[in-house]
Scaffold this active site. Structure first.
Site, PDB file in Angstrom:
ATOM      1  N   GLY A  71      -1.781  -3.315   5.507  1.00 37.86           N
ATOM      2  CA  GLY A  71      -2.745  -4.141   4.874  1.00 37.86           C
ATOM      3  C   GLY A  71      -1.391  -5.559   4.163  1.00 37.86           C
ATOM      4  N   ILE A  92       0.694  -5.540   2.258  1.00 41.81           N
ATOM      5  CA  ILE A  92       1.996  -5.596   1.554  1.00 41.81           C
ATOM      6  C   ILE A  92       2.768  -4.763   2.551  1.00 41.81           C
ATOM      7  CG2 ILE A  92       3.216  -3.652   0.511  1.00 41.81           C
ATOM      8  CD1 ILE A  92       1.001  -4.619  -2.380  1.00 41.81           C
ATOM      9  N   ILE A 152       5.361   3.123  -1.991  1.00 44.84           N
ATOM     10  CA  ILE A 152       5.198   2.337  -3.031  1.00 44.84           C
ATOM     11  C   ILE A 152       3.405   2.121  -3.155  1.00 44.84           C
ATOM     12  CG2 ILE A 152       7.497   0.962  -2.191  1.00 44.84           C
ATOM     13  CD1 ILE A 152       5.420  -0.853  -0.801  1.00 44.84           C
ATOM     14  N   ALA A 153       2.719   3.079  -2.538  1.00 44.19           N
ATOM     15  CA  ALA A 153       1.357   3.105  -2.494  1.00 44.19           C
ATOM     16  C   ALA A 153       0.928   3.840  -4.255  1.00 44.19           C
ATOM     17  CB  ALA A 153       0.697   3.498  -1.794  1.00 44.19           C
ATOM     18  N   ARG A 154       0.648   5.230  -4.012  1.00 46.92           N
ATOM     19  CA  ARG A 154      -0.221   6.203  -5.154  1.00 46.92           C
ATOM     20  C   ARG A 154       0.583   7.037  -4.526  1.00 46.92           C
ATOM     21  NH1 ARG A 154      -0.832   2.145  -7.366  1.00 46.92           N
ATOM     22  NH2 ARG A 154      -2.981   1.026  -8.531  1.00 46.92           N
ATOM     23  N   GLU A 188       0.091   9.487 -16.213  1.00 45.46           N
ATOM     24  CA  GLU A 188      -0.116  11.663 -17.092  1.00 45.46           C
ATOM     25  C   GLU A 188       1.172  12.367 -17.852  1.00 45.46           C
ATOM     26  OE1 GLU A 188      -3.215  13.857 -16.253  1.00 45.46           O
ATOM     27  OE2 GLU A 188      -4.812  11.941 -15.312  1.00 45.46           O
ATOM     28  N   HIS A 229       6.876   3.085 -10.507  1.00 49.17           N
ATOM     29  CA  HIS A 229       6.262   1.742 -10.473  1.00 49.17           C
ATOM     30  C   HIS A 229       6.488   0.683 -11.381  1.00 49.17           C
ATOM     31  CE1 HIS A 229       1.904   1.680  -9.667  1.00 49.17           C
ATOM     32  NE2 HIS A 229       2.197   0.311  -9.046  1.00 49.17           N
TER      33      HIS A 229
END
Length: 362
Positions: free
Chosen positions: A188, A190, A272-274, A305, A323
């Site tokens: 995409g 990025i 670098i995403a999730r 969390e 992050h």
């Protein structure tokens, strides 16, 4: 209390509620889009609720000690009931839809649709747009390339040498990135920025997208682009891997045991995403098997969390950052610009850009 700033002419006013701590200049930009807009300045008004409804780790990381405006629940509910459009940040209000009966559209300044998974907006009748592809792409691409160079030059080994205050010249075994292959998982906005930077460094760039149209031109920097079902084939060709796809049901643990088995020995992996896109138990096994030269994680499973798994903290081949890959001294974030453009389109009855497809997940 939440301040209502009215800028309207004879036409019907559209109320836009602004939640994140944006600048006064951003408020003015929103007001300047059209004379029909009434801005509800709710910056900081909902912090008390966010602090009560999100894990302490998230609160400490994203709200910190910032000053909040004192408002009553009645005032906040009145502001929500007046809003047709909401501009939100992270973390979002979990019960926004239930409290805003006239709500038609929500825009979030971050890029991740998954940010709404634990809210009543997910799958609702409200249009939700994100800043997907419009975050600080260049610094994220630099983070990826810097991580590749960090491990390819063996700089991670220097930390142990420094602690021991003794050199071992035999352990370094550096490699050059030129002519090596990088697989970009998620081509995409990025991913395409990463491709351009890696190609400029002389790397061969291949990657995946959810769907690839046959005959369509390749994005700049790419030499090959395939649909996600061919990911493992691409991993077999690659010495470097960058994960930058959205987190969805399809991509949850996408980088699992089969993916690690497909990787070359000595692969450098950057996420670098999730965090949930990588199966961390499989990652730890890949490290134990010596399959990975190094791993850079700007995200990790459960990052909103808790702290990272201690086994990742302890492994010298793993770099973990909180992050921050998009942070930079000069912001190129286009979220406000997109919101203002979409706001003009909304007022003219035109389709909005970057709407979340609830079935697709982004």
């Amino acid at each position: 209390m939440c301040a209502v700033i009215e800028y309207s002419n004879q036409m019907e006013s559209v109320q836009v509620l602004v939640m994140p701590p944006v600048s006064d200049e951003v408020l003015q930009r929103i007001q300047n889009v059209d004379g029909r807009i009434g801005v509800i300045d709710a910056r900081g008004c909902f912090d008390v609720e966010l602090r009560a409804s999100w894990p302490q780790w998230t609160v400490d990381r994203y709200l910190g000690a910032r000053k909040s405006r004192a408002t009553s629940l009645e005032e906040r509910n009145h502001a929500l009931a007046s809003a047709e459009i909401v501009l939100t940040g992270w973390p979002p209000l979990k019960n926004l839809r239930a409290r805003a009966p006239g709500l038609k559209w929500v825009h979030e300044l971050p890029a991740g649709a998954s940010n709404f998974l634990d809210t009543d907006l997910w799958g609702s009748d409200v249009l939700v747009t994100t800043s997907r592809g419009l975050t600080n792409k260049r610094p994220m691409a630099e983070y990826v390339l810097a991580s590749f160079l960090h491990f390819s030059r063996g700089l991670h080994l220097s930390y142990r040498e420094k602690q021991r205050r003794r050199f071992d010249h035999q352990i370094y075994d550096p490699v050059i990135v030129r002519n090596k292959t990088v697989c970009i998982v998620g081509a995409g906005g990025i991913g395409q920025e990463i491709a351009k930077l890696c190609a400029a460094a002389g790397m061969r760039v291949i990657g995946t997208r959810r769907r690839v149209s046959s005959g369509s031109a390749l994005p700049p920097g790419f030499t090959r682009l395939e649909s996600s079902d061919l990911l493992h084939d691409l991993l077999r060709e690659s010495e470097f891997v960058a994960v930058c796809c959205p987190w969805t049901q399809e991509t949850n643990h996408l980088i699992g045991r089969a993916a690690f088995a497909a990787m070359k020995t000595g692969t450098v992996l950057v996420n670098i995403a999730r965090g949930e896109i990588i199966d961390e138990e499989a990652l730890l096994q890949g490290l134990a098997d010596g399959r990975l030269r190094g791993v850079a994680l700007d995200v990790y499973d459960g990052e909103f969390e808790r702290s990272p798994d201690s086994r990742l903290w302890d492994d010298g081949r793993v770099v973990i950052t909180p992050h921050v890959s998009a942070l930079t001294d000069f912001s190129e974030h286009g979220g406000v610009k997109l919101f203002c453009e979409n706001l003009a389109r909304y007022l003219e009855g035109l389709p909005l850009n970057n709407i979340i497809d609830w079935e697709r997940g982004y």
